[in-house]
Design an enzyme around this catalytic site. Structure first.
Site, PDB file in Angstrom:
ATOM      1  N   ASP A 180      74.858 -79.697 -25.935  1.00 44.28           N
ATOM      2  CA  ASP A 180      75.979 -80.595 -25.667  1.00 44.28           C
ATOM      3  C   ASP A 180      75.689 -81.937 -26.320  1.00 44.28           C
ATOM      4  O   ASP A 180      74.667 -82.557 -26.049  1.00 44.28           O
ATOM      5  CB  ASP A 180      76.165 -80.778 -24.157  1.00 44.28           C
ATOM      6  CG  ASP A 180      77.250 -81.804 -23.834  1.00 44.28           C
ATOM      7  OD1 ASP A 180      78.437 -81.437 -23.896  1.00 44.28           O
ATOM      8  OD2 ASP A 180      76.916 -82.964 -23.551  1.00 44.28           O
ATOM      9  N   GLU A 232      79.237 -77.360 -29.559  1.00 50.36           N
ATOM     10  CA  GLU A 232      80.675 -77.495 -29.345  1.00 50.36           C
ATOM     11  C   GLU A 232      81.345 -77.859 -30.660  1.00 50.36           C
ATOM     12  O   GLU A 232      80.811 -78.605 -31.461  1.00 50.36           O
ATOM     13  CB  GLU A 232      80.958 -78.552 -28.277  1.00 50.36           C
ATOM     14  CG  GLU A 232      80.204 -79.842 -28.488  1.00 50.36           C
ATOM     15  CD  GLU A 232      80.270 -80.738 -27.266  1.00 50.36           C
ATOM     16  OE1 GLU A 232      81.385 -80.953 -26.775  1.00 50.36           O
ATOM     17  OE2 GLU A 232      79.216 -81.217 -26.832  1.00 50.36           O
ATOM     18  N   ASP A 256      75.751 -83.364 -18.465  1.00 50.02           N
ATOM     19  CA  ASP A 256      75.662 -82.857 -19.834  1.00 50.02           C
ATOM     20  C   ASP A 256      74.887 -81.539 -19.904  1.00 50.02           C
ATOM     21  O   ASP A 256      75.165 -80.690 -20.746  1.00 50.02           O
ATOM     22  CB  ASP A 256      75.002 -83.902 -20.752  1.00 50.02           C
ATOM     23  CG  ASP A 256      75.891 -85.127 -20.911  1.00 50.02           C
ATOM     24  OD1 ASP A 256      77.114 -84.994 -20.717  1.00 50.02           O
ATOM     25  OD2 ASP A 256      75.362 -86.208 -21.212  1.00 50.02           O
TER      26      ASP A 256
END
Ligand SMILES: [Zn+2]
Length: 241
Positions: A31, A113, A205
């Site tokens: 992340d 991501e 996170d």
């Protein structure tokens, strides 16, 4: 030889044998947030703040702007500001190389991501008919995303890791990794995740990184696939209006 500003860099080319890294079967969710990287195994790597350099750069730019246009003193200050900016860029690049190497060594498959950084940085202003909301805050966030340089880190991961899987991170920060419940209310603040349904707590996170891992491994049918990988559970069940 290559010239960067007033500095000369020696460019040395040499061949190395690239050994194909075997797929160890391990996968890691990553992340990327403002100023830090969190992984699904619970590690958080902060980017050096460099606040002194940032302040110096801003100060040098202000001083240069006040000086008479076309003057030698103004030019000199502009050059100093550029030197500070290069220093910041080098520091960031060094950090990115260290982090990408560490991540690539830890697992063959890295799930990241799909941030679409460019889309995020372009959209906040909106159009004349539909002005964007919170333009000021978003401009600040976008600036720091650019400063963090996720695009660069992503590119480094792509050539250092065995495999990089990009997933749509929608709701990954609002989804409970333990029970799959989706709610914006589970994020009481930026750093913490506390599920409003099952009470599971985690670093926000790290929770997001675990969801990202599940999304990536689920999509390719690898181990570690979790309930989150099925699309139905990713719909927002409740949302704090
Ligand atoms: Zn939960």
């Amino acid at each position: 030889m290559k010239r960067v500003g007033r500095r000369w860099h020696a460019v040395v080319c040499y061949e190395v044998e690239v050994r194909e890294r075997p797929d160890d079967g391990r996968a890691l969710g990553v992340d990327m947030n403002v100023g830090q990287v969190a992984t699904s195994d619970g590690a958080i790597v902060r980017m050096p703040a460099s606040s002194r350099l940032v302040a110096r750069h801003r100060r040098q730019q202000c001083v240069a702007a006040r000086r008479r246009k076309g003057s030698r003193r103004r030019l000199r200050m502009i050059r100093r500001a550029a030197r500070t900016a290069r220093k910041l860029a080098m520091r960031r690049r060094n950090w990115q190389h260290h982090v990408s190497r560490r991540l690539a060594d830890r697992a063959a498959t890295l799930v990241v991501e799909d941030l679409r950084v460019r889309g995020m940085t372009a959209s906040a202003k909106g159009t004349a008919e539909q002005p964007g909301t919170n333009v000021k805050q978003k401009a600040g966030l976008n600036r720091s995303i650019l400063q963090t340089g996720w695009g660069d880190l992503r590119r480094m991961l792509e050539y250092k890791a065995v495999r990089v899987v990009a997933v749509n991170p929608a709701y990954s920060s609002q989804t409970c990794h333990a029970c799959g419940h989706v709610s914006a209310a589970s994020r009481p603040c930026q750093a913490r995740f506390k599920c409003v349904s099952c009470g599971h707590t985690a670093h926000a996170d790290v929770n997001a990184a675990r969801n990202i891992l599940a999304l990536g491994t689920g999509a390719t049918g690898r181990r570690g696939a979790l309930a989150l990988a099925t699309p139905q559970t990713r719909q927002p069940v409740s949302e704090a209006a």
